[in-house]
Scaffold this active site. Structure first.
Site, PDB file in Angstrom:
ATOM      1  N   HIS A  92       0.843  -1.209   0.000  1.00 37.09           N
ATOM      2  CA  HIS A  92       0.000   0.000   0.000  1.00 37.09           C
ATOM      3  C   HIS A  92       0.876   1.257   0.000  1.00 37.09           C
ATOM      4  O   HIS A  92       0.919   2.004   0.982  1.00 37.09           O
ATOM      5  CB  HIS A  92      -0.886  -0.058   1.251  1.00 37.09           C
ATOM      6  CG  HIS A  92      -2.064   0.857   1.249  1.00 37.09           C
ATOM      7  ND1 HIS A  92      -1.966   2.203   0.986  1.00 37.09           N
ATOM      8  CD2 HIS A  92      -3.369   0.619   1.490  1.00 37.09           C
ATOM      9  CE1 HIS A  92      -3.175   2.743   1.081  1.00 37.09           C
ATOM     10  NE2 HIS A  92      -4.038   1.804   1.383  1.00 37.09           N
ATOM     11  N   GLU A 147      -0.749   1.089  -5.416  1.00 37.76           N
ATOM     12  CA  GLU A 147      -0.589  -0.082  -4.553  1.00 37.76           C
ATOM     13  C   GLU A 147      -0.619  -1.348  -5.407  1.00 37.76           C
ATOM     14  O   GLU A 147      -1.656  -1.710  -5.940  1.00 37.76           O
ATOM     15  CB  GLU A 147      -1.740  -0.107  -3.549  1.00 37.76           C
ATOM     16  CG  GLU A 147      -2.014   1.255  -2.905  1.00 37.76           C
ATOM     17  CD  GLU A 147      -3.384   1.343  -2.231  1.00 37.76           C
ATOM     18  OE1 GLU A 147      -3.997   0.304  -1.919  1.00 37.76           O
ATOM     19  OE2 GLU A 147      -3.856   2.484  -2.028  1.00 37.76           O
TER      20      GLU A 147
HETATM   21  C1  BG6 Z   1      -7.045   1.456  -0.097  1.00 36.44           C
HETATM   22  C2  BG6 Z   1      -8.480   1.073  -0.302  1.00 36.44           C
HETATM   23  O1  BG6 Z   1      -6.211   0.413  -0.492  1.00 36.44           O
HETATM   24  O2  BG6 Z   1      -6.827   1.700   1.292  1.00 36.44           O
HETATM   25  C3  BG6 Z   1      -9.383   2.168   0.243  1.00 36.44           C
HETATM   26  O3  BG6 Z   1      -8.733   0.841  -1.676  1.00 36.44           O
HETATM   27  C4  BG6 Z   1      -9.051   2.460   1.691  1.00 36.44           C
HETATM   28  O4  BG6 Z   1     -10.735   1.774   0.079  1.00 36.44           O
HETATM   29  C5  BG6 Z   1      -7.584   2.774   1.796  1.00 36.44           C
HETATM   30  O5  BG6 Z   1      -9.855   3.541   2.133  1.00 36.44           O
HETATM   31  C6  BG6 Z   1      -7.107   3.093   3.217  1.00 36.44           C
HETATM   32  O6  BG6 Z   1      -7.434   2.079   4.094  1.00 36.44           O
HETATM   33  P1  BG6 Z   1      -7.136   2.211   5.634  1.00 36.44           P
HETATM   34  O7  BG6 Z   1      -7.664   0.966   6.281  1.00 36.44           O
HETATM   35  O8  BG6 Z   1      -5.631   2.305   5.772  1.00 36.44           O
HETATM   36  O9  BG6 Z   1      -7.788   3.477   6.111  1.00 36.44           O
END
Ligand code: BG6
Length: 319
Positions: free
Chosen positions: A188, A293
């Site tokens: 991510h 990501e």
């Molecule tokens: C992304 C998702 O990978 O991560 C989103 O596609 C999500 O939908 C984002 O909002 C952040 O996620 P988190 O759990 O770190 O707030």
């Protein structure tokens, strides 16, 4: 006087020995981190919590390539808002009818403490040095809660390699138990950009995507260039090209090269979503980030007992 010109060669002072990359471990408990620095100044910092890369500096250490929120928790109390959290074994909210259903959003890898397995480096006189840091997470390291929610024996080895060329991050997943399991995997990455209004993305033309902003409907990327003009949360699947490029002012800024994974999520929370995230600071920080990501999140990777899978990315800073 002894003739020193005949001294054994083993005692000779090293002539053109190349300087080595430096690796330090600092901090305690959940805040422990590993920092590696090349002789030419490039560096990477990895928090043991989540094996989260929280800094990657290129160009002799002058350019930070990752965005990390000023309010990110770096003490093991919450997944890090920024850097490169590792998403495993489920991406997003787990489906109700799947073995991951009792896990939190994005699984447990980003909120577990990993072990530092060690470093290996290569250096040569041409300054083409690199350093690889290995991190491990095993079922035995998991919290009792996570073990109960996903009762499989697995081993993850995450290799983070810093070179002048870029940052490579690769996950190796092994099924160390007797039961088949299914997983999703995603890196991510929060890329730091100068100005989101001048940032575009190429390498996704013709690729189908699920648009989470539009009720998870499926579309196809028709334009060769994607501009970010509002909240974006798209899952591009089965991408034929290996490289997604992020451009600033039309000039390539990052190449994100997929390695044995076919999907890429493009995410920017924009104003309202950023405002709603307690660990997102400054609130207008969405203008300086774009998440690209890479992973395997369309469907599931299935691993038979004893089998392994490896996938990841190479990110090149193109300044
Ligand atoms: C992304 C998702 O990978 O991560 C989103 O596609 C999500 O939908 C984002 O909002 C952040 O996620 P988190 O759990 O770190 O707030």
């Amino acid at each position: 006087m002894a003739n020193r010109s005949n001294r054994p060669s083993a005692l000779n002072a090293p002539s053109a020995a190349a300087p080595s990359p430096e690796v330090d471990i600092s901090g305690t408990g959940a805040s422990s981190k590993v920092t590696a620095r090349l002789p030419s100044g490039e560096s990477v910092e990895v928090l043991l919590y989540g094996a989260t890369v929280i800094s990657w500096k290129s160009d002799g250490g002058k350019v930070e390539n990752l965005w990390v929120s000023d309010a990110a928790k770096l003490d093991g109390t919450k997944a890090v808002r920024g850097g490169i959290p590792v998403v495993f074994p489920v991406f997003g909210p787990p489906p109700k009818d799947h073995a991951t259903s009792a896990l939190p959003q994005h699984g447990f890898a980003r909120t577990s403490r990993w072990e530092f397995l060690g470093k290996s480096s290569s250096e040569d006189a041409l300054d083409a040095s690199s350093v690889k840091l290995d991190f491990g997470l095993y079922s035995s390291n998991l919290s009792d809660e996570a073990k109960k929610a996903w009762p499989y024996d697995f081993g993850l080895v995450y290799s983070v390699t810093l070179s002048k060329e870029g940052l490579q991050t690769v996950v190796n997943v092994r099924n160390e138990g007797t039961k088949v399991f299914e997983f999703q995997l995603l890196l991510h990455t929060y890329l730091r950009v100068k100005d989101i209004s001048k940032t575009t993305v190429t390498g996704l033309a013709g690729v189908p995507y699920v648009d989470k902003v539009l009720d998870a409907t499926t579309h196809t990327q028709s334009s060769p260039t994607l501009s970010i003009t509002g909240e974006v949360d798209r899952v591009y699947a089965s991408i034929p090209q290996d490289t997604t490029t992020v451009l600033e002012d039309g000039k390539p800024r990052f190449d994100v090269v997929r390695d044995n994974v076919d999907d890429t999520v493009v995410w920017n929370p924009w104003k309202e979503k950023a405002a709603a995230l307690s660990d997102f600071e400054p609130k207008d920080g969405f203008q300086q980030l774009l998440c690209v990501e890479v992973g395997s999140v369309q469907g599931w990777q299935k691993l038979e007992a004893g089998d392994g899978f490896e996938g990841g990315q190479l990110i090149k800073s193109l300044l």
